[in-house]
Scaffold this active site. Structure first.
Site, PDB file in Angstrom:
ATOM      1  N   ASP A 117     -17.660 -17.032  30.392  1.00 51.47           N
ATOM      2  CA  ASP A 117     -18.047 -15.937  31.273  1.00 51.47           C
ATOM      3  C   ASP A 117     -19.315 -15.260  30.783  1.00 51.47           C
ATOM      4  OD1 ASP A 117     -16.671 -15.064  29.010  1.00 51.47           O
ATOM      5  OD2 ASP A 117     -15.867 -13.290  29.981  1.00 51.47           O
ATOM      6  N   ARG A 142     -19.972 -10.418  24.321  1.00 54.59           N
ATOM      7  CA  ARG A 142     -18.906  -9.503  23.911  1.00 54.59           C
ATOM      8  C   ARG A 142     -17.709 -10.276  23.330  1.00 54.59           C
ATOM      9  NH1 ARG A 142     -18.273  -8.182  29.896  1.00 54.59           N
ATOM     10  NH2 ARG A 142     -16.657  -9.603  30.627  1.00 54.59           N
ATOM     11  N   ASP A 143     -16.644  -9.544  23.061  1.00 53.39           N
ATOM     12  CA  ASP A 143     -15.464 -10.158  22.446  1.00 53.39           C
ATOM     13  C   ASP A 143     -14.653 -10.913  23.494  1.00 53.39           C
ATOM     14  OD1 ASP A 143     -14.788  -7.960  23.894  1.00 53.39           O
ATOM     15  OD2 ASP A 143     -13.620  -6.969  22.328  1.00 53.39           O
ATOM     16  N   GLU A 144     -15.309 -11.828  24.184  1.00 49.20           N
ATOM     17  CA  GLU A 144     -14.644 -12.601  25.227  1.00 49.20           C
ATOM     18  C   GLU A 144     -15.151 -14.041  25.146  1.00 49.20           C
ATOM     19  OE1 GLU A 144     -12.989 -11.435  29.617  1.00 49.20           O
ATOM     20  OE2 GLU A 144     -14.319 -10.087  28.576  1.00 49.20           O
ATOM     21  N   ASP A 181     -15.003 -18.092  37.128  1.00 47.08           N
ATOM     22  CA  ASP A 181     -16.454 -18.117  36.953  1.00 47.08           C
ATOM     23  C   ASP A 181     -16.968 -19.560  37.027  1.00 47.08           C
ATOM     24  OD1 ASP A 181     -15.063 -15.920  35.716  1.00 47.08           O
ATOM     25  OD2 ASP A 181     -16.951 -15.235  34.882  1.00 47.08           O
ATOM     26  N   TRP A 186      -9.355 -18.323  40.734  1.00 46.08           N
ATOM     27  CA  TRP A 186      -9.501 -18.786  39.349  1.00 46.08           C
ATOM     28  C   TRP A 186      -8.732 -20.089  39.182  1.00 46.08           C
ATOM     29  CZ3 TRP A 186     -11.067 -14.213  40.757  1.00 46.08           C
ATOM     30  CH2 TRP A 186     -11.999 -13.533  39.988  1.00 46.08           C
ATOM     31  N   GLU A 209     -23.479  -9.227  35.192  1.00 45.36           N
ATOM     32  CA  GLU A 209     -22.073  -9.331  35.598  1.00 45.36           C
ATOM     33  C   GLU A 209     -21.786  -8.488  36.834  1.00 45.36           C
ATOM     34  OE1 GLU A 209     -19.420  -7.976  32.535  1.00 45.36           O
ATOM     35  OE2 GLU A 209     -17.686  -8.933  33.463  1.00 45.36           O
ATOM     36  N   HIS A 251     -23.976 -13.047  32.807  1.00 40.59           N
ATOM     37  CA  HIS A 251     -22.837 -13.673  33.481  1.00 40.59           C
ATOM     38  C   HIS A 251     -23.429 -14.547  34.589  1.00 40.59           C
ATOM     39  CE1 HIS A 251     -19.147 -11.845  32.092  1.00 40.59           C
ATOM     40  NE2 HIS A 251     -18.503 -12.175  33.190  1.00 40.59           N
TER      41      HIS A 251
END
Ligand code: BGC
Length: 918
Positions: free
Chosen positions: A495, A499-501, A508, A561, A769, A790
């Site tokens: 994505d 960041r912490d992802e 996506d 998704w 994003e 994103h």
């Protein structure tokens, strides 16, 4: 280095000349050989590999060239390209197939190297010479992984970080092998070394699978690194995606480990296998003192282990301790399968020089790379031993020039370097990456030249698409999207990179898949990721394909998704023609549809998970229209439609029919529940209409009214979009399908909020994003979930290729064997051009408007043909290559309807001039 592999020697073999009727021609050759779609793949894991090639034709002979026959041969080779044994050779195969061709009678052995060649005959009576040989290596091919797992035996808890561990094992060789291949797998990430040299430039080896179900492995030819006598194999082991913490709260396992073996083949064909075992030793006294995907890396150069893996180092030594060995899998998190990597690995792909630097304090500088990207920097310093430098990374700056880090959430995104006191020291991290445009360097008062250089890191996929038009803002949107793809194709489609992802959100990926496949050769990349999509499947009433793959916790079955498990294989097949991606996904697809059907007893899909039209303007989680069941039901109908087509392609007519029948029931339920008699769709927002039209859910008699409402909801917003993740990718295609390309251009070209160009006029270098991730009035969006990289909204770029330029793949001839070229000029553009490297060669469509006339150049690669659709009423007056189209000897007019003329053309380059109503 003692051995330097010579260029590949073509093996000699006494094949009779099958081309006697036509001598090899210099006007025709065969290039771009691939095995399983990959260039020099090293771990092809099938006994029946498929071969692909491209015809290359001299420009003066470039028209109407088709392959009519081919001949293939393959032989086992050593590392120097010398044949080991007799080749397997086909006869002349009467076929125009030049992609995914199997060599009859050839069964690949596992753990072997091969070279193959092809020659072809064409429709003009020309024959090519044999191609240059192309090499590939094989994986296990059904065999067992022979090596034990080794590690340091320590466990890492959630949120902890640890130093990287250095491992080594020694082997002694009396005689040098003619072929040596190293196979590596890991729970974690490794950097393999041999005799003091890195084995490869590939990064993040062996990749990121769903470790609950499988591990990946990679193979490397290492013959040239070996020497007679003692040799040392080294491995740096990091926690990476396995024992590092992901989406704070998830960890696959606590103990990183790896397993490797070396196959040595001598001149007589004898194979010796050397494996990781009890004899290896490890230390954590090396320079990488901490490693984490999200938090970064620390490196103390004073701790560098000189010669730690030089030949003749003994495995032991003061700090080198015995390894912990696992003979078999046991305990939790047992991956059942060793799976060969399918995709090109992540590599350092580009270097970027800063465009500016600001001093923020006596020893603090902030560098601007001018481009948001994923990767890291190369640091260059001259310092005393022990002096420490800190690098922090961010996508944006605060008004005072400091880094904006709120949107990194808990990710520390920091690199630290401690100098050893050498003259000039250069350093780059290894087991982490960052998403950033700005870098803050602390600890240096006087900067060296090139103190900081950006290193762009991503899956090393060839770029296949290019787009350019007369509007610089659209060109920037195309570029931003490409950078979004580069930044988010780090091993899996993510994505965001900062960041912490940084996770494989399936929504996506499905939204962006088509654009991704235009921009880059991403077929194998997605095919590999689909292992994780299937591995994440949860077989319960609320399950199905996951919302994130590889699994990192989180939900299943969310509309828009979960359908990635169906939409992505379809798109990969459409762009590559690779049927295997459909066959290997079909069982899971049908299973997912069964679960959806169980959630939809009356045809309305009532699944519990919900994101809805994520991040549409004014979006509130769980609240914003259209209602979730409407979205889920529409997507269910779409999934059934695609599954029916997939079943057709795979020759399963009954399955296709039952998918279609269920689709009809869902469609009626949708009409009953959500469409009024006047064509109004529930919630009356753009996305309600877009889903209805894109997935063909309206009754035919109401379609016109639904179209009218869509147009009204757009006009009410003054020709602005009001859509989120799910509505946005449908906007331009639906408007095109209803004949309102003008409106599509109008929305696309808005520079005010909300719209694609709003971020661009506000300085974006990647796709944001949110439509309002940053605004001049409010600054940064208040939510921490606010990425500036994103790719999702960049999905509009497939419309640049397929409608502005008009290059479209066709399901009846997938993989660009037949091309539809249907440009739709508009939006005040005076020119636009797309070039696409298809599997058959470059296709292009370039138009310009000159004195009211449309000049169109199309390029159709050899061994394909095209349907060219011109925006004119009839052919009268259309010029092709300077003469009347109707008199052209290669153009066949097929239809004239709806103000458009279709003609078919064989391969070649052609110039049209026409009076188009633009
Ligand atoms: C991710 C998205 C993802 C979404 C799901 C976010 O945190 O960044 O891109 O699709 O969650 O709703």
């Amino acid at each position: 280095m003692r051995y330097c592999p010579p260029l590949l020697i073509v093996y000699s073999c006494n094949t009779k000349d099958l081309s006697s009727e036509a001598r090899p021609s210099t006007a025709l050759s065969v290039t771009d050989l691939r095995c399983e779609g990959l260039y020099q793949a090293q771990q092809v894991d099938t006994a029946a590999p498929r071969f692909s090639w491209r015809l290359e034709v001299q420009p003066e002979h470039a028209r109407d060239v088709r392959q009519i026959a081919c001949q293939l041969r393959v032989v086992e080779v050593d590392s120097y390209g010398r044949a080991l044994g007799a080749p397997v050779e086909s006869g002349r195969l009467e076929t125009d197939a030049s992609q995914w061709v199997v060599l009859p009678g050839f069964t690949a052995k596992g753990r072997t190297s091969y070279a193959w060649q092809v020659r072809i005959w064409d429709n003009r009576g020309e024959a090519s010479d044999w191609s240059a040989p192309h090499r590939f290596g094989t994986g296990l091919c059904g065999g067992k992984w022979p090596a034990k797992w080794i590690g340091d035996g320590r466990t890492l808890l959630l949120s902890e970080t640890a130093p990287a561990r250095y491992f080594r094992g020694v082997l002694s060789l009396e005689e040098l092998p003619v072929r040596a291949r190293l196979y590596v797998s890991a729970l974690g990430l490794v950097e393999p070394w041999l005799n003091g040299q890195k084995v490869t430039n590939d990064l993040f080896i062996p990749g990121w699978p769903d470790y609950r179900r499988r591990v990946f492995y990679a193979a490397f030819d290492v013959t040239h690194l070996l020497r007679e006598g003692d040799n040392t194999v080294g491995t740096v082991l990091a926690d990476g995606w396995y024992s590092g913490t992901l989406i704070p709260g998830h960890q696959y396992g606590h103990e990183a480990m790896f397993s490797a073996f070396l196959d040595l083949v001598d001149a007589d064909g004898r194979i010796t296998t050397i494996t990781t075992d009890e004899g290896w030793r490890w230390t954590d006294t090396g320079p990488i003192t901490s490693n984490s995907i999200y938090d970064g890396e620390a490196y103390d150069a004073r701790r560098e282990l000189a010669d730690w893996c030089a030949p003749r180092s003994s495995a032991g030594g003061d700090d080198w301790r015995p390894v912990r060995v696992k003979h078999v899998w046991h305990g939790e998190n047992i991956p059942a399968a060793f799976t060969a990597r399918l995709s090109a690995p992540v590599r350092r792909v580009e270097m970027v020089r800063p465009v500016g630097v600001q001093r923020l304090g006596s020893d603090v500088h902030v560098f601007d790379l001018g481009q948001n990207l994923a990767g890291w920097v190369r640091l260059r310093v001259c310092a005393k031993a022990g002096q420490e430098f800190t690098l922090r990374f961010a996508e944006m700056l605060e008004p005072d020039g400091s880094l904006h880090t709120a949107n990194l959430r808990s990710a520390k995104a920091t690199a630290r370097y401690v100098a050893k006191g050498a003259e000039v020291e250069e350093w780059e991290p290894t087991f982490t990456y960052f998403g950033f445009r700005y870098v803050e360097l602390s600890g240096v008062e006087e900067l060296l030249p090139d103190a900081v250089t950006g290193v762009v890191v991503h899956a090393d996929l060839p770029q296949s698409g290019h787009f350019e038009c007369s509007d610089p803002l659209l060109n920037q949107l195309w570029r931003n999207t490409l950078w979004g793809q580069k930044s988010n194709f780090v091993e899996v489609p993510t994505d965001c990179p900062q960041r912490d992802e940084r996770a494989g959100w399936t929504g996506d990926a499905q939204i962006f898949a088509s654009t991704a496949l235009y921009n880059m050769e991403a077929g194998n990349f997605f095919r590999q990721w689909l292992f994780s999509v299937r591995d994440g499947f949860r077989d319960d009433p609320e399950g199905g394909f996951p919302d994130i793959a590889p699994y990192t916790g989180f939900f299943h079955g969310s509309a828009g998704w979960t359908e990635a498990g169906i939409i992505v294989p379809w798109n990969v097949w459409l762009h590559t023609g690779d049927r295997r991606v459909l066959t290997e996904n079909l069982p899971a697809i049908q299973h997912a549809l069964e679960l959806m059907a169980a959630q939809s007893p009356d045809g309305i899909r009532r699944s519990p998970a919900t994101y809805g039209d994520w991040l549409s303007p004014g979006f509130e989680r769980g609240k914003y229209p259209p209602r979730y069941e409407l979205v889920a039901t529409a997507y269910f109908a779409f999934a059934l439609d695609l599954a029916a087509r997939i079943a057709d392609v795979l020759g399963r007519p009954e399955l296709a029919a039952s998918n279609r029948a269920l689709r009809e029931r869902v469609r009626y339920a949708f009409q009953r529940e959500y469409i009024d008699k006047d064509g109004r769709v529930a919630d009356d927002v753009q996305t309600s209409y877009l889903l209805t039209l894109a997935f063909d859910l309206a009754p035919p008699e109401l379609r016109k009214c639904v179209v009218g409402h869509l147009v009204r909801t757009i006009e009410e917003k003054h020709n602005h979009l009001a859509t989120g993740f799910l509505g946005t990718p449908l906007l331009t295609p639906v408007l095109t399908s209803i004949g309102r390309v003008d409106l599509a251009y109008s929305i696309l070209k808005q520079t005010s909020y909300p719209g694609w160009l709003y971020s661009i006029v506000n300085g974006a270098t990647t796709v944001w994003e949110r439509w309002d991730s940053w605004t001049p009035e409010n600054g940064f969006h208040e939510d921490g979930m606010n990425s500036f990289n994103h790719y999702t909204y960049g999905s509009v770029v497939s419309w640049f290729y397929d409608t502005i330029a008009g290059l479209q793949p066709l399901p009846e001839a997938p993989g660009w064997k037949r091309i539809r070229i249907a440009p739709q000029p508009g939006g005040g553009l005076t020119r636009a051009a797309a070039r696409l490297q298809t599997p058959y060669g470059e296709a292009c469509s370039a138009w310009r408007i000159d004195e009211g006339r449309l000049h169109l150049t199309v390029g159709i690669p050899p061994n394909t043909d095209a349907e060219v659709v011109l925006p004119v009423q009839d052919v009268a007056g259309v010029l092709l290559d300077g003469a009347l189209l109707s008199r052209h000897d290669l153009a066949v007019v097929t239809t004239c309807s709806d103000g458009r003329v279709s003609i078919t053309l064989p391969s070649g380059r052609y110039e049209f001039i026409l009076d188009a109503a633009i």
